[in-house]
Motif scaffolding. Sequence first.
Motif, PDB file in Angstrom:
ATOM      1  N   ALA A  31       0.629  -1.357  -0.131  1.00  0.00           N
ATOM      2  CA  ALA A  31      -0.006  -0.104   0.055  1.00  0.00           C
ATOM      3  C   ALA A  31       0.855   1.185   0.164  1.00  0.00           C
ATOM      4  O   ALA A  31       0.558   2.204   0.795  1.00  0.00           O
ATOM      5  N   THR A  32       1.577   1.131  -0.797  1.00  0.00           N
ATOM      6  CA  THR A  32       2.837   2.385  -0.953  1.00  0.00           C
ATOM      7  C   THR A  32       2.267   3.358  -2.213  1.00  0.00           C
ATOM      8  O   THR A  32       1.959   2.911  -3.451  1.00  0.00           O
ATOM      9  N   ASP A  33       2.653   4.637  -2.083  1.00  0.00           N
ATOM     10  CA  ASP A  33       2.203   5.470  -3.365  1.00  0.00           C
ATOM     11  C   ASP A  33       2.552   6.962  -3.161  1.00  0.00           C
ATOM     12  O   ASP A  33       2.981   7.245  -1.982  1.00  0.00           O
ATOM     13  N   THR A  59      20.275  16.847 -16.124  1.00  0.00           N
ATOM     14  CA  THR A  59      19.749  15.801 -16.657  1.00  0.00           C
ATOM     15  C   THR A  59      20.149  14.597 -15.967  1.00  0.00           C
ATOM     16  O   THR A  59      21.317  14.315 -15.240  1.00  0.00           O
ATOM     17  N   ALA A  60      19.172  13.709 -15.707  1.00  0.00           N
ATOM     18  CA  ALA A  60      19.281  12.528 -14.969  1.00  0.00           C
ATOM     19  C   ALA A  60      18.770  11.291 -15.736  1.00  0.00           C
ATOM     20  O   ALA A  60      17.592  11.497 -16.322  1.00  0.00           O
ATOM     21  N   GLU A  61      19.449  10.087 -15.566  1.00  0.00           N
ATOM     22  CA  GLU A  61      18.955   8.922 -16.444  1.00  0.00           C
ATOM     23  C   GLU A  61      18.945   7.640 -15.387  1.00  0.00           C
ATOM     24  O   GLU A  61      19.891   7.717 -14.503  1.00  0.00           O
ATOM     25  N   VAL A  62      17.981   6.643 -15.700  1.00  0.00           N
ATOM     26  CA  VAL A  62      18.278   5.312 -15.135  1.00  0.00           C
ATOM     27  C   VAL A  62      17.656   4.428 -15.736  1.00  0.00           C
ATOM     28  O   VAL A  62      16.556   4.570 -16.650  1.00  0.00           O
ATOM     29  N   ARG A  63      18.099   3.258 -15.595  1.00  0.00           N
ATOM     30  CA  ARG A  63      17.510   1.875 -16.245  1.00  0.00           C
ATOM     31  C   ARG A  63      16.563   1.198 -15.325  1.00  0.00           C
ATOM     32  O   ARG A  63      17.152   1.351 -13.976  1.00  0.00           O
ATOM     33  N   VAL A  64      15.751   0.745 -15.603  1.00  0.00           N
ATOM     34  CA  VAL A  64      14.777   0.374 -14.829  1.00  0.00           C
ATOM     35  C   VAL A  64      14.244  -1.158 -15.118  1.00  0.00           C
ATOM     36  O   VAL A  64      13.960  -1.368 -16.357  1.00  0.00           O
ATOM     37  N   GLN A  65      14.279  -2.115 -14.564  1.00  0.00           N
ATOM     38  CA  GLN A  65      14.022  -3.670 -14.798  1.00  0.00           C
ATOM     39  C   GLN A  65      12.962  -4.018 -13.601  1.00  0.00           C
ATOM     40  O   GLN A  65      13.431  -4.161 -12.531  1.00  0.00           O
ATOM     41  N   GLY A  66      11.690  -4.553 -14.005  1.00  0.00           N
ATOM     42  CA  GLY A  66      10.866  -5.073 -13.027  1.00  0.00           C
ATOM     43  C   GLY A  66       9.634  -5.812 -13.823  1.00  0.00           C
ATOM     44  O   GLY A  66       9.712  -5.659 -14.926  1.00  0.00           O
ATOM     45  N   ASP A  67       9.040  -6.611 -12.891  1.00  0.00           N
ATOM     46  CA  ASP A  67       8.068  -7.414 -13.551  1.00  0.00           C
ATOM     47  C   ASP A  67       6.607  -6.824 -13.111  1.00  0.00           C
ATOM     48  O   ASP A  67       6.203  -7.117 -12.043  1.00  0.00           O
ATOM     49  N   PHE A  68       6.039  -5.826 -13.876  1.00  0.00           N
ATOM     50  CA  PHE A  68       4.682  -5.185 -13.409  1.00  0.00           C
ATOM     51  C   PHE A  68       3.473  -6.136 -13.801  1.00  0.00           C
ATOM     52  O   PHE A  68       3.111  -6.481 -14.799  1.00  0.00           O
ATOM     53  N   GLN A  69       2.844  -6.554 -12.469  1.00  0.00           N
ATOM     54  CA  GLN A  69       1.681  -7.414 -12.696  1.00  0.00           C
ATOM     55  C   GLN A  69       0.364  -7.055 -12.098  1.00  0.00           C
ATOM     56  O   GLN A  69      -0.584  -7.500 -12.737  1.00  0.00           O
ATOM     57  N   ALA A  70       0.293  -6.106 -11.136  1.00  0.00           N
ATOM     58  CA  ALA A  70      -0.954  -5.929 -10.308  1.00  0.00           C
ATOM     59  C   ALA A  70      -1.467  -4.354 -10.715  1.00  0.00           C
ATOM     60  O   ALA A  70      -0.508  -3.408 -10.727  1.00  0.00           O
ATOM     61  N   LEU A  71      -2.491  -4.049 -10.564  1.00  0.00           N
ATOM     62  CA  LEU A  71      -3.020  -2.677 -10.746  1.00  0.00           C
ATOM     63  C   LEU A  71      -2.294  -1.668  -9.921  1.00  0.00           C
ATOM     64  O   LEU A  71      -1.873  -1.884  -8.744  1.00  0.00           O
ATOM     65  N   CYS A 166       6.265   2.166  -6.198  1.00  0.00           N
ATOM     66  CA  CYS A 166       5.257   2.023  -5.328  1.00  0.00           C
ATOM     67  C   CYS A 166       4.453   0.645  -5.902  1.00  0.00           C
ATOM     68  O   CYS A 166       4.244   0.409  -6.975  1.00  0.00           O
ATOM     69  N   THR A 167       3.683   0.516  -4.877  1.00  0.00           N
ATOM     70  CA  THR A 167       2.611  -0.874  -5.114  1.00  0.00           C
ATOM     71  C   THR A 167       1.448  -0.411  -4.497  1.00  0.00           C
ATOM     72  O   THR A 167       1.221  -1.066  -3.113  1.00  0.00           O
ATOM     73  N   PRO A 168       0.439   0.499  -4.664  1.00  0.00           N
ATOM     74  CA  PRO A 168      -0.803   0.735  -3.981  1.00  0.00           C
ATOM     75  C   PRO A 168      -1.599  -0.362  -3.578  1.00  0.00           C
ATOM     76  O   PRO A 168      -2.296  -0.434  -2.480  1.00  0.00           O
ATOM     77  N   ARG A 170      -0.643  -3.880  -3.318  1.00  0.00           N
ATOM     78  CA  ARG A 170       0.101  -5.137  -2.826  1.00  0.00           C
ATOM     79  C   ARG A 170       1.452  -4.671  -2.533  1.00  0.00           C
ATOM     80  O   ARG A 170       1.859  -3.374  -2.236  1.00  0.00           O
ATOM     81  N   ALA A 171       2.163  -5.570  -2.095  1.00  0.00           N
ATOM     82  CA  ALA A 171       3.503  -5.590  -1.686  1.00  0.00           C
ATOM     83  C   ALA A 171       4.176  -6.573  -2.659  1.00  0.00           C
ATOM     84  O   ALA A 171       3.616  -7.436  -3.285  1.00  0.00           O
ATOM     85  N   GLY A 172       5.494  -6.307  -2.785  1.00  0.00           N
ATOM     86  CA  GLY A 172       6.280  -7.419  -3.590  1.00  0.00           C
ATOM     87  C   GLY A 172       6.892  -7.263  -4.892  1.00  0.00           C
ATOM     88  O   GLY A 172       7.270  -8.105  -5.433  1.00  0.00           O
ATOM     89  N   LEU A 173       6.504  -6.065  -5.413  1.00  0.00           N
ATOM     90  CA  LEU A 173       7.206  -5.811  -6.706  1.00  0.00           C
ATOM     91  C   LEU A 173       8.876  -5.494  -6.597  1.00  0.00           C
ATOM     92  O   LEU A 173       9.140  -4.639  -5.893  1.00  0.00           O
ATOM     93  N   ARG A 174       9.494  -6.377  -7.303  1.00  0.00           N
ATOM     94  CA  ARG A 174      10.791  -6.475  -7.276  1.00  0.00           C
ATOM     95  C   ARG A 174      11.381  -5.497  -8.237  1.00  0.00           C
ATOM     96  O   ARG A 174      11.145  -5.979  -9.451  1.00  0.00           O
ATOM     97  N   VAL A 175      12.264  -4.597  -8.138  1.00  0.00           N
ATOM     98  CA  VAL A 175      12.781  -3.717  -9.172  1.00  0.00           C
ATOM     99  C   VAL A 175      14.102  -3.390  -9.079  1.00  0.00           C
ATOM    100  O   VAL A 175      14.646  -3.397  -7.958  1.00  0.00           O
ATOM    101  N   VAL A 176      14.963  -3.344 -10.352  1.00  0.00           N
ATOM    102  CA  VAL A 176      16.239  -3.598 -10.196  1.00  0.00           C
ATOM    103  C   VAL A 176      16.613  -2.018 -10.985  1.00  0.00           C
ATOM    104  O   VAL A 176      16.166  -1.876 -12.119  1.00  0.00           O
ATOM    105  N   PHE A 177      17.311  -1.056 -10.377  1.00  0.00           N
ATOM    106  CA  PHE A 177      17.829   0.010 -11.031  1.00  0.00           C
ATOM    107  C   PHE A 177      19.307   0.001 -11.110  1.00  0.00           C
ATOM    108  O   PHE A 177      19.866  -0.169 -10.066  1.00  0.00           O
ATOM    109  N   SER A 178      19.718   0.651 -12.415  1.00  0.00           N
ATOM    110  CA  SER A 178      21.070   0.617 -12.760  1.00  0.00           C
ATOM    111  C   SER A 178      21.029   1.987 -13.580  1.00  0.00           C
ATOM    112  O   SER A 178      20.334   2.535 -14.179  1.00  0.00           O
ATOM    113  N   GLU A 179      22.491   2.093 -13.983  1.00  0.00           N
ATOM    114  CA  GLU A 179      23.055   3.041 -15.027  1.00  0.00           C
ATOM    115  C   GLU A 179      22.515   4.484 -14.572  1.00  0.00           C
ATOM    116  O   GLU A 179      22.212   5.024 -15.444  1.00  0.00           O
TER     117      GLU A 179
END
Length: 194
Positions: A31-33, A59-71, A166-168, A170-179
């Motif tokens: 329940a984060t948002d 200017t800022a840049e980032v690479r994002v890797q995640g598996d988005f599944q829930a609303l 954020c996952t408003p 649920r919990a448990g979205l795993r995300v990797v940020f790099s670059e």
Amino acid sequence: MMLGRTDGIWLNEPKHWTENGNSLEMVTDNATDFWRETHYGFVRDNGHFLGFQAPEAFTAEVRVQGDFQALYDQAGIMVRIDAERWLKAGIEFADGRAMISSVLTDGLSDWATAPYEHDARDFRLRVTVAQGVIRLQASDDGKLWPLMRLAPFAKNSSYLVGPMGCTPERAGLRVVFSEFRITPPLGKDLHDLE
């Protein structure tokens, strides 16, 4: 050191996160948002954000890797002055699919989405702030950077910028940020996609 820097400040540090050299992995809490008022009538400021100091133009840049599944699963980048002035952008799961999404807040939040036509599990974001304007770009390969959004943004002597998740619902979205990097503003023509 996180994402190659030593000046990161957590806002709502998640229970589970690890850093490995120049990458950061986080798992969202329940329940984060980030949101202010519009349509729903509530204020949420409990999403996860790792902010790094940026000057008045950058200017800022980032690479994002995640598996988005829930609303409303979401992750990307945030630029923040305070609780009432910020932008978050990235992938957000809505209407049954991954959408490219941005929320610009100046007292009240707006929300802009569009279908994302590439692999939402691995994408890049670029944000440029200069002279009261914020320019947001997204890329699937780090080579072409189409415009995602252009908007007025509050001038300030400094900003916090960095990864957001954020996952408003649920919990448990795993995300990797790099670059992740912060540089002087690129100053490119609006339609220069490189």
